[in-house]
Design an enzyme around this catalytic site. Structure first.
Site, PDB file in Angstrom:
ATOM      1  N   ASP A 173       0.865  -1.172   0.000  1.00 23.55           N
ATOM      2  CA  ASP A 173       0.000   0.000   0.000  1.00 23.55           C
ATOM      3  C   ASP A 173       0.912   1.236   0.000  1.00 23.55           C
ATOM      4  O   ASP A 173       2.135   1.145   0.076  1.00 23.55           O
ATOM      5  CB  ASP A 173      -0.970  -0.032   1.187  1.00 23.55           C
ATOM      6  CG  ASP A 173      -2.196   0.865   0.939  1.00 23.55           C
ATOM      7  OD1 ASP A 173      -2.142   1.716   0.027  1.00 23.55           O
ATOM      8  OD2 ASP A 173      -3.192   0.733   1.667  1.00 23.55           O
TER       9      ASP A 173
HETATM   10  C1  BGC Z   1      -5.188   3.116   0.382  1.00 21.12           C
HETATM   11  C2  BGC Z   1      -5.418   2.027  -0.636  1.00 21.12           C
HETATM   12  C3  BGC Z   1      -5.345   2.594  -2.024  1.00 21.12           C
HETATM   13  C4  BGC Z   1      -4.006   3.282  -2.203  1.00 21.12           C
HETATM   14  C5  BGC Z   1      -3.769   3.819  -3.591  1.00 21.12           C
HETATM   15  C6  BGC Z   1      -3.979   3.978   0.068  1.00 21.12           C
HETATM   16  O1  BGC Z   1      -3.960   5.108   0.868  1.00 21.12           O
HETATM   17  O2  BGC Z   1      -5.038   2.532   1.653  1.00 21.12           O
HETATM   18  O3  BGC Z   1      -6.653   1.401  -0.409  1.00 21.12           O
HETATM   19  O4  BGC Z   1      -5.533   1.586  -2.971  1.00 21.12           O
HETATM   20  O5  BGC Z   1      -3.928   4.354  -1.270  1.00 21.12           O
HETATM   21  O6  BGC Z   1      -4.524   4.923  -3.860  1.00 21.12           O
END
Ligand code: BGC
Length: 741
Positions: free
Chosen positions: A298
């Protein structure tokens, strides 16, 4: 051997096998020619902000930075937006420019991959169809709607030139404080598993090359949704048994159905950050579940092993920990440190080149499967799929089936159209609260991007009652407070309460209670003596214990999406009969957050006399609760046998009759209860559900099939088992027993 190959080919069995191995060979050949730097680049995912600026509201790619990303760092994938959704044309320009520069500068002609969060529709493309959030989708108990929404999302993404979706959330939502609760399919494992798989089916279809498919990303592996504090990205404490019985199954199901990618939980379980947990990312996920796809970190979570989790003493050590744990692709996404440290670690021999080859192969195979090697640019045949009117109809259908009627005292609902109605409350005239998070902007708070054709609850009520002899009056809270007589003039008061939009950590709260000012408003409205109907538009259950008795009708709308205004009006005025069922237990008290499938000890309370206890489980509304404007009678719960053996199938049937005067849909749910087991059994567990439609007076026999595996649990050896003994099955108020031998 030759004979076997001929047999396989003759029966069409070998074709896929050989085609795939041919693809693999091609990919292996490319990898064999790649440098360590190029491989590290493929494992690097950068945010658009590193190669683009926004000028006058439009994205301008910074060609110098883009060339540097490709030539110096060999970046293989990009993601996200700068601030808000882009038009189809802007996306085409962004994605195709990145692609043409990549193919010009990248020695091996490996195409780039663009990724986006399209979590309830293609929410980062202007004019796309948005859908109810997953929590609302789960309330429909209609997996076909989830598949349809997923498929439309895939088509509009592909039309935008984007082929990889960071969705769906398969976290089981058992902590309603968590600000991403609305992104889950609720608190039940079977419901999450079923709705999640249905959504992925919509995204991925049967062939990723097709212009109607995108790669899905099951996220966030594992246990993200149950932070002990209820705050986003906070530690969870999960026993091994719970981990396997409650949190793993949705991912396991998605692995089995072939989901291509997986994103890791940013937080930690039992003190180990999941990004550094080799047991979870490799032993369990790859060796045990057999996952073959791409594991993506993530956002900035590798760096955070050093900066926040403090398990790594340097950023470089964080890279070591995460890659050896099992990360293939890192959302770095705003510096090149991951890439550089990875190169160093391989050159120093701390991470083997074979190790990174495995990750690169998975990433290149994904690109291959998505057809990027064949058609790397935006596909004209995909573009025409964008913005079809029927997408909005599907979204409306989903919102209508999601909305859940929680209270209807003396049948106050549906409302007559020719009455005087006062509409009030913070979510009454708000499109942002209907759509919630990830709606054209990350936080979903900017109404400027919403389609003018979509209506707020207020506008939809006005549209619905136009021409009738009544009157719709809207008052802001301030207007009402200075003129409370407004309430007295109305026949009915519709108060729209709940939450505005928020996403991720900015949505953290310290109390689940509905904010005080809203509770005061409802109390003041009720003082008028006029019937108050409360519509809850919210991403998680905000506690309404004190004001619930003051309302004659209560409608739970979740975050129903842009068609939610119309759907709510349809239900308030009876043009649609509500059929949503709660996908979570609606708590009555902050200190009493207990899921429906809790243990008996959660209920058993010893009062004065220590030798006797009472059972207390008294949420505001139970999981699975939801009223209708008609009534359904259940009878004849019948089991094909009262003794289930081995892997035999138990057939369960029940008769459902529409005993009211309106046609209606009903989600029929089958629960089971293990009477005695070596690990304390839950008081009940949802095992199957189906949704039926019945005309007034009509009857339908509903059949379910149950095997021992459906009622299994994880024992202390961490094995799924069904122990011999008595089980109960329950449908509505009916119960029957069988013995498993
Ligand atoms: C979130 C994810 C997301 C990623 C990309 C993160 O802050 O936890 O769910 O896919 O950002 O945007």
């Amino acid at each position: 051997m030759k004979k076997l190959i001929l047999f396989l080919l003759a029966n069409g069995i070998g074709a896929g096998l050989f085609a795939q191995s041919l693809d693999e060979t091609k990919i292996d050949t490319i990898i064999a020619r790649m440098s360590i730097e190029e491989k590290a680049g493929q494992m690097t995912n950068m945010a658009l902000v590193t190669i683009a600026d926004e000028k006058n509201g439009t994205v301008v790619l910074n060609m110098e930075k883009l060339q540097q990303a490709i030539q110096v760092y060999h970046v293989g994938s990009y993601q996200n937006v700068l601030n808000h959704a882009y038009s189809l044309d802007e996306w085409h320009r962004i994605v195709d420019t990145i692609q043409s520069v990549t193919l010009r500068l990248e020695k091996h002609k490996v195409p780039s991959l663009y990724c986006i969060d399209a979590v309830h529709g293609t929410n980062y493309t202007k004019g796309s169809a948005l859908f109810p959030h997953n929590l609302a989708m789960a309330a429909t108990r209609n997996p076909d709607l989830a598949t349809a929404g997923g498929r439309i999302t895939a088509m509009e993404m592909r039309a935008s030139g984007i082929r990889y979706n960071f969705s769906p959330v398969l976290d089981v939502g058992r902590q309603p404080l968590w600000p991403r609760f609305a992104e889950t399919f609720g608190e039940d494992v079977y419901l999450v598993k079923t709705m999640g798989a249905a959504t992925i089916k919509g995204y991925e279809g049967t062939d990723l090359k097709s212009t109607t498919s995108v790669a899905a990303c099951m996220k966030h592996y594992l246990g993200y949704a149950v932070p002990a504090s209820g705050k986003d990205r906070a530690p969870a404490y999960i026993s091994d048994i719970q981990l396997r019985e409650y949190f793993l199954p949705p991912f396991q199901e998605a692995v089995q159905t072939g989901t291509r990618t997986l994103m890791v939980n940013s937080a930690e379980i039992n003190g180990i950050p999941v990004h550094a947990n080799r047991y979870l990312l490799t032993d369990l996920l790859r060796n045990e579940l057999g996952f073959k796809g791409v594991v993506i970190s993530d956002w900035e979570d590798v760096k955070k092993l050093y900066e926040r989790h403090k398990t790594a003493e340097s950023y470089k050590e964080a890279v070591y920990q995460s890659v050896t744990a099992g990360i293939d692709l890192c959302i770095v996404p705003v510096d090149y440190n991951f890439t550089q440290y990875l190169i160093q670690l391989v050159k120093e021999g701390r991470i083997s080149e074979q190790r990174i080859d495995r990750s690169v192969k998975r990433i290149l195979m994904l690109k291959k499967e998505l057809g990027l090697f064949d058609v790397p640019f935006v596909e004209p045949s995909a573009i025409v799929q964008f913005g079809k009117p029927e997408y909005r109809t599907t979204s409306l259908e989903a919102a209508r089936e999601a909305i859940t009627l929680l209270k209807n005292e003396k049948n106050v609902l549906p409302l007559a159209k020719n009455k005087k109605i006062l509409v009030i409350g913070p979510t009454a005239d708000s499109k942002t609260s209907l759509c919630g998070a990830w709606s054209y902007t990350w936080q979903g708070k900017d109404p400027a991007y919403f389609d003018v054709r979509d209506l707020t609850v207020l506008a939809a009520i006005r549209e619905k009652t136009a021409g009738a002899a009544g009157e719709v009056k809207f008052a802001t809270v301030k207007e009402f407070e200075s003129n409370t007589a407004l309430a007295k003039k109305a026949d009915y008061i519709v108060v729209c309460a709940g939450e505005d939009s928020y996403a991720e950590t900015p949505g953290n709260i310290n109390s689940l209670e509905l904010p005080d000012d809203q509770q005061r408003l409802v109390a003041l409205l009720a003082k008028s003596g006029k019937p108050v109907i409360m519509v809850l538009i919210e991403g998680r259950p905000r506690i309404v214990r004190e004001i619930e008795p003051l309302c004659k009708g209560i409608v739970m709308a979740y975050w129903p999406g842009p068609q939610g205004g119309r759907a709510i009006a349809d239900i308030l005025f009876g043009d649609v009969n509500p059929s949503g069922k709660l996908p979570f237990t609606y708590p009555r008290n902050t200190g009493d957050i207990i899921a429906y499938d809790h243990k008996l000890l959660d209920e058993a309370v010893e009062k004065v006399d220590p030798y006797s206890y009472t059972l207390e489980f008294n949420p505001q509304w139970q999981f699975g609760f939801g009223l209708s404007y008609t009534s359904f009678a259940y009878s004849n719960l019948t089991l094909s046998t009262d003794t289930l053996r081995g892997n035999a199938v138990l057939k369960i049937s029940v008769t459902v009759k529409n005993t009211g005067a309106k046609a209606g849909k009903e989600a029929v749910e089958l629960y089971s209860k293990d009477m005695f087991a070596s690990i304390t059994p839950s008081v009940k567990r949802l095992r199957k559900f189906t949704k039926i439609t019945l005309e007034p007076g009509a009857t339908q026999q509903v059949m379910f099939e149950l095997t021992a595996a459906d009622v299994a649990f994880v024992n202390k050896e961490l094995k799924w088992v069904t122990e011999k003994g008595e089980f109960e099955v329950m449908v509505a108020g009916l119960k029957k027993s069988f013995v498993y031998q």
